[in-house]
Design a protein around this motif. Structure first.
Motif, short mmCIF file in Angstrom:
data_model
loop_
_atom_site.label_atom_id
_atom_site.label_comp_id
_atom_site.label_asym_id
_atom_site.label_seq_id
_atom_site.Cartn_x
_atom_site.Cartn_y
_atom_site.Cartn_z
N UNK A 1 -10.09 3.19 -7.73
CA UNK A 1 -10.08 4.28 -6.76
C UNK A 1 -10.75 3.85 -5.46
N UNK A 2 -11.65 2.88 -5.55
CA UNK A 2 -12.29 2.34 -4.35
C UNK A 2 -11.28 1.62 -3.47
N UNK A 3 -10.36 0.92 -4.10
CA UNK A 3 -9.36 0.13 -3.40
C UNK A 3 -8.17 0.99 -2.95
N UNK A 4 -7.99 2.16 -3.55
CA UNK A 4 -6.81 2.99 -3.31
C UNK A 4 -6.49 3.24 -1.84
N UNK A 5 -7.45 3.67 -1.01
CA UNK A 5 -7.08 3.94 0.39
C UNK A 5 -6.53 2.70 1.10
N UNK A 6 -7.16 1.57 0.89
CA UNK A 6 -6.71 0.33 1.51
C UNK A 6 -5.35 -0.09 0.94
N UNK A 7 -5.20 -0.03 -0.38
CA UNK A 7 -3.94 -0.42 -1.02
C UNK A 7 -2.79 0.46 -0.54
N UNK A 8 -3.06 1.74 -0.32
CA UNK A 8 -2.01 2.65 0.17
C UNK A 8 -1.56 2.26 1.57
N UNK A 9 -2.50 1.90 2.42
CA UNK A 9 -2.16 1.47 3.79
C UNK A 9 -1.33 0.19 3.74
N UNK A 10 -1.74 -0.76 2.90
CA UNK A 10 -1.01 -2.02 2.78
C UNK A 10 0.39 -1.77 2.23
N UNK A 11 0.51 -0.89 1.23
CA UNK A 11 1.82 -0.57 0.66
C UNK A 11 2.74 0.05 1.71
N UNK A 12 2.20 0.93 2.54
CA UNK A 12 3.00 1.54 3.60
C UNK A 12 3.45 0.49 4.62
N UNK A 13 2.55 -0.41 4.99
CA UNK A 13 2.91 -1.48 5.93
C UNK A 13 3.97 -2.39 5.32
N UNK A 14 3.84 -2.66 4.04
CA UNK A 14 4.84 -3.47 3.33
C UNK A 14 6.21 -2.80 3.39
N UNK A 15 6.24 -1.50 3.09
CA UNK A 15 7.50 -0.75 3.11
C UNK A 15 8.15 -0.72 4.48
#
Length: 160
Positions: free
Chosen positions: A33-47
């Motif tokens: 859950x600590x990584x979630x905000x960052x991972x979500x931003x990276x996933x959006x940039x990937x998409x």
């Protein structure tokens, strides 16, 4: 190379290497859950930047994500586990037992600790020595390097 580009590249590598994701439309990611905000931003940039759908990112905690990751390979398992710690030997063994053997661990950053108190509350005067004695894995005690015995702030500094 910027951290976001490195993270997006790491995610791209995971997408290309995750053959299970080809059976479904998106790469599946779960974990910290600590990584979630960052991972979500990276996933959006990937998409937005690759010809793959935006990965699905879920939370649940590092241990839960790694447990799901180690369940096996296939379209009913996740492709990437986010963790705010290294993978444990027991988790590697669970992965191997379930056929998950080609694991790539990518360190993106480090967790941090923030201290805060009520503006009208008690004030604290931490010293660099307090921080070291509280957070270090090993300390110097009587001229020897030993495992840190401190369990509470009061062990470090009785005023705390």
């Amino acid at each position: 190379m910027s951290l976001a580009r490195l993270s997006t590249s790491a995610l791209a590598l995971a997408a290309v290497s995750a053959t299970a994701a080809a059976a479904r439309d998106q790469v599946q990611i779960a974990g910290s859950s600590t990584v979630l905000p960052y991972a979500s931003i990276v996933a959006e940039a990937f998409g937005e930047n690759f010809d793959f759908p935006t990965p699905v990112v879920e939370s649940g905690g590092s241990s839960a994500g790694l447990k799901r990751f180690c369940e096996g390979v296939g379209e009913n398992t996740i492709d990437v586990a986010n963790a705010s710690r290294e993978i444990k030997e027991s988790e590697l063994a669970a992965c191997a037992a379930n056929g998950v053997t080609d694991i790539i661990e990518v360190r993106i950053g480090y967790d941090g600790i923030v201290f805060a108190s009520d503006i009208d509350g008690e004030t604290f005067s931490f010293t660099p020595s307090d921080w070291y004695l509280a957070l270090s894995d090993k300390i110097v005690q009587d001229g020897e390097i030993v495992a840190n015995p401190h369990q509470t702030w009061a062990d470090v500094n009785p005023d705390l």
